[in-house]
Design an enzyme around this catalytic site. Structure first.
Site, PDB file in Angstrom:
ATOM      1  N   ASP A   1      -1.351   0.539  -4.770  1.00  8.72           N
ATOM      2  CA  ASP A   1      -2.641   1.137  -5.126  1.00  8.72           C
ATOM      3  C   ASP A   1      -2.522   2.590  -5.570  1.00  8.72           C
ATOM      4  OD1 ASP A   1      -1.802   1.675  -2.539  1.00  8.72           O
ATOM      5  OD2 ASP A   1      -3.796   1.506  -1.632  1.00  8.72           O
ATOM      6  N   HIS A   2      -1.469   3.277  -5.117  1.00 12.12           N
ATOM      7  CA  HIS A   2      -1.300   4.714  -5.393  1.00 12.12           C
ATOM      8  C   HIS A   2       0.061   5.124  -4.869  1.00 12.12           C
ATOM      9  CE1 HIS A   2      -1.954   5.030  -1.153  1.00 12.12           C
ATOM     10  NE2 HIS A   2      -3.103   4.388  -1.282  1.00 12.12           N
TER      11      HIS A   2
ATOM     12  N   ASN B   1     -13.100   5.738  -0.149  1.00 10.27           N
ATOM     13  CA  ASN B   1     -13.012   4.943   1.086  1.00 10.27           C
ATOM     14  C   ASN B   1     -14.217   5.217   1.986  1.00 10.27           C
ATOM     15  OD1 ASN B   1     -10.516   3.815   0.471  1.00 10.27           O
ATOM     16  ND2 ASN B   1      -9.339   5.300   1.673  1.00 10.27           N
TER      17      ASN B   1
ATOM     18  N   HIS C   1      -2.626  10.851  -0.273  1.00 13.86           N
ATOM     19  CA  HIS C   1      -2.958  10.463  -1.642  1.00 13.86           C
ATOM     20  C   HIS C   1      -4.453  10.604  -1.769  1.00 13.86           C
ATOM     21  CE1 HIS C   1      -4.380   6.729   0.188  1.00 13.86           C
ATOM     22  NE2 HIS C   1      -3.313   6.854   0.970  1.00 13.86           N
TER      23      HIS C   1
ATOM     24  N   TYR D   1      -9.542  -8.984   8.079  1.00 14.42           N
ATOM     25  CA  TYR D   1      -8.431  -8.032   8.207  1.00 14.42           C
ATOM     26  C   TYR D   1      -8.049  -7.823   9.669  1.00 14.42           C
ATOM     27  CZ  TYR D   1      -5.467  -4.028   7.338  1.00 14.42           C
ATOM     28  OH  TYR D   1      -4.398  -3.178   7.261  1.00 14.42           O
TER      29      TYR D   1
ATOM     30  N   THR E   1      -7.205   3.924  -1.233  1.00 12.35           N
ATOM     31  CA  THR E   1      -6.876   2.507  -1.073  1.00 12.35           C
ATOM     32  C   THR E   1      -7.950   1.534  -1.580  1.00 12.35           C
ATOM     33  OG1 THR E   1      -5.395   2.965   0.748  1.00 12.35           O
ATOM     34  CG2 THR E   1      -6.339   0.750   0.676  1.00 12.35           C
TER      35      THR E   1
ATOM     36  N   ASP F   1       0.835  -1.209   0.000  1.00 15.90           N
ATOM     37  CA  ASP F   1       0.000   0.000   0.000  1.00 15.90           C
ATOM     38  C   ASP F   1       0.873   1.264   0.000  1.00 15.90           C
ATOM     39  OD1 ASP F   1      -1.844   2.105   0.650  1.00 15.90           O
ATOM     40  OD2 ASP F   1      -3.176   0.607   1.529  1.00 15.90           O
TER      41      ASP F   1
ATOM     42  N   ASP G   1       2.577   2.708   3.459  1.00 14.82           N
ATOM     43  CA  ASP G   1       1.541   3.748   3.405  1.00 14.82           C
ATOM     44  C   ASP G   1       1.462   4.499   4.739  1.00 14.82           C
ATOM     45  OD1 ASP G   1      -0.865   4.951   1.979  1.00 14.82           O
ATOM     46  OD2 ASP G   1      -1.829   4.188   3.787  1.00 14.82           O
TER      47      ASP G   1
HETATM   48  P1  AMP Z   1      -6.049   4.919   3.122  1.00 17.74           P
HETATM   49  O1  AMP Z   1      -6.893   5.636   4.114  1.00 17.74           O
HETATM   50  O2  AMP Z   1      -6.564   5.092   1.720  1.00 17.74           O
HETATM   51  O3  AMP Z   1      -4.616   5.218   3.282  1.00 17.74           O
HETATM   52  O4  AMP Z   1      -6.242   3.365   3.447  1.00 17.74           O
HETATM   53  C1  AMP Z   1      -5.324   2.570   4.168  1.00 17.74           C
HETATM   54  C2  AMP Z   1      -6.044   1.883   5.282  1.00 17.74           C
HETATM   55  O5  AMP Z   1      -6.975   0.922   4.796  1.00 17.74           O
HETATM   56  C3  AMP Z   1      -5.152   1.024   6.153  1.00 17.74           C
HETATM   57  O6  AMP Z   1      -4.440   1.781   7.077  1.00 17.74           O
HETATM   58  C4  AMP Z   1      -6.142   0.082   6.819  1.00 17.74           C
HETATM   59  O7  AMP Z   1      -6.619   0.612   8.029  1.00 17.74           O
HETATM   60  C5  AMP Z   1      -7.307   0.034   5.842  1.00 17.74           C
HETATM   61  N1  AMP Z   1      -7.458  -1.315   5.312  1.00 17.74           N
HETATM   62  C6  AMP Z   1      -6.630  -1.987   4.502  1.00 17.74           C
HETATM   63  N2  AMP Z   1      -7.092  -3.218   4.227  1.00 17.74           N
HETATM   64  C7  AMP Z   1      -8.267  -3.331   4.879  1.00 17.74           C
HETATM   65  C8  AMP Z   1      -9.249  -4.356   4.983  1.00 17.74           C
HETATM   66  N3  AMP Z   1      -9.116  -5.518   4.355  1.00 17.74           N
HETATM   67  N4  AMP Z   1     -10.353  -4.092   5.719  1.00 17.74           N
HETATM   68  C9  AMP Z   1     -10.531  -2.915   6.333  1.00 17.74           C
HETATM   69  N5  AMP Z   1      -9.631  -1.906   6.282  1.00 17.74           N
HETATM   70  C10 AMP Z   1      -8.510  -2.103   5.566  1.00 17.74           C
HETATM   71 ZN    ZN Z   2      -3.524   2.854  -0.090  1.00 20.58          ZN
HETATM   72 ZN    ZN Z   3      -2.962   5.786   2.660  1.00 21.43          ZN
END
Ligand code: AMP
Ligand code: ZN
Ligand code: ZN
Length: 418
Positions: free
Chosen positions: A249-250, A101, A357, A166, A80, A44, A202
């Protein structure tokens, strides 16, 4: 009699314990002989240029023996869940359903949110296109996922043969070792598709920024985990009998406390609902407030700030590929690279991310990683930047299965294959 009750109790406990971690797929499914295994790994937030920032001997080994794209172009928004699903469905968020998200769906009258413990993230009703593991299972081959966003949801009535809810307390090494254990399975029990997910890079990017030493440490650490996989495959004598794809993913960009746009400087935010804030802000109008209409709010926001662009529900430019999803709200405020759209209440300079991101994929800072290695990939080849929606068709080709409906095109990735 007593002994058999105890035995039954013990058995129940064992099943309960194992169910809290991993669950078997539909037991009545009859599986065929597996194809060459494909291992899909997501790191990530691994920006396309992170390979150059520090020592990554194991990733470098895969690149030297395989292929690398100059960058993997995410779908908008570069978040993500939208992008993990774009990779595995070959579809734009508009079409697979996860346009962010955080979302609100007016038909479900429910909110979508992510993070460990999210029930929404484990509910397949939000997803409208078929992930690769569903395609694999529908071809009577086994898919096994050691985390991947949405892989712990039942989607279109199908789950991977093995999957985990998860749980961030499962260490990166445990995740890699689980993949290796699954590859040790024999005959029709052996998976054709395996996936896993790693989020430390990430996390470091958000907390410390893309150029920080702490982020470089996280990059070296995940490289070490990739080493566990590579060495485990070599120990088993199967390193040249699997295809491996490492993706992200990014990317990640720097944020600054002096690059903040405050929505409440321009509109009365108590009269609307904010579904999301940050690299973009999503405004949902509250039906009872007759003054807060698109006609009234749009002119107040339209030219409010030079680093913010406002789009109406049906007014996104073509290259956002957000055309007609009911989860798109009345107004979306989109920030330029590095900027954040917040409210005065939500701004805390002491808890401000150093990186983020979610920005438009036209910014190179948002581009991710794609490495391919294995018998089907060219060797020592660096190819052009490619959109992540094209990987699904390539994965289907690698596993010799026919793709389901998607937005990708196999000709976009043939340059990486022998
Ligand atoms: P972002 O907010 O876009 O940076 O997303 C990253 C976050 O997605 C991670 O820190 C996790 O908390 C969450 N995440 C990743 N995989 C899962 C999953 N399978 N189920 C729920 N949350 C997840
Ligand atoms: Zn991500
Ligand atoms: Zn992130």
């Amino acid at each position: 009699m007593k002994y058999s009750i105890q035995k039954t109790l013990l058995l129940c406990l064992c099943i309960l314990f194992s169910c809290s971690q991993t669950q078997e797929g539909g037991s009545d499914q009859v599986y065929g002989e597996p194809e060459t295994p494909l291992i899909l790994i997501s790191i990530d937030g691994f920006r396309w240029d992170y390979l150059e920032k520090t020592d990554t001997p194991y990733l470098d080994e895969l690149v030297a023996l395989g292929v690398r794209s100059e960058g993997l172009i995410p779908s908008y928004p570069s978040k993500t869940f939208p992008n993990h699903l774009s990779i595995v469905t070959g579809s734009y968020p508009n079409n697979h359903g996860l346009i962010a998200n955080s979302m609100y769906d007016e038909v479900f009258d429910e909110y979508y949110y992510i993070g460990q413990g999210s029930t929404a993230a484990r509910d397949g009703k939000w997803i409208n296109r078929e992930p690769i593991w569903v395609t694999v299972e529908n071809h009577s081959l086994r898919a096994m996922t050691m985390f991947w966003p949405t892989s712990d949801a039942e989607i279109m009535g199908v789950r991977p043969s093995n999957w985990f809810a998860y749980d961030e307390s499962i260490t990166n090494t445990q995740r890699m070792e689980q993949l290796l254990r699954w590859l040790d399975l024999k005959g029709t029990n052996r998976p054709t598709f395996l996936a896993s997910y790693f989020n430390d890079v990430d996390n470091a990017g958000h907390r410390y920024g893309p150029e920080a030493e702490e982020t470089k440490t996280a990059i070296r650490s995940i490289d070490n985990e990739i080493g566990i996989l590579i060495n485990g495959l070599k120990d088993r004598g199967i390193f040249d009998e699997v295809n491996i794809m490492i993706v992200s993913d990014h990317g990640m960009t720097e944020n600054y406390t002096n690059k903040v746009i405050f929505l409440d400087d321009y509109i009365d935010i108590s009269k609307v609902e904010l579904i999301d804030k940050g690299p973009f802000a999503v405004i949902r109008l509250i039906a009872e407030d007759s003054d807060s209409t698109v006609e009234n709010l749009f002119p107040l926001l339209e030219n409010a700030h030079p680093n913010m662009t406002i789009y109406k529900k049906n007014g996104f430019p073509e290259n956002f590929h957000l055309t007609d999803n009911r989860r798109i709200q009345d107004l979306t405020a989109v920030a330029d690279d590095h900027w954040r759209i917040l409210t005065h209440d939500s701004f805390n300079p002491n808890r401000f991310p150093s990186g983020d991101h979610g920005y438009h994929p036209d910014y190179e800072s948002m581009h991710g990683l794609f490495i391919g290695y294995g018998p089907e990939f060219k060797s020592g080849y660096v190819g052009p930047r490619v959109k992540n929606i094209h990987l699904y068709e390539m994965m289907c080709k690698l596993m010799n299965i026919s793709p389901s409906l998607n937005d990708g095109d196999i000709t976009a990735t043939t340059t990486f294959l022998k």
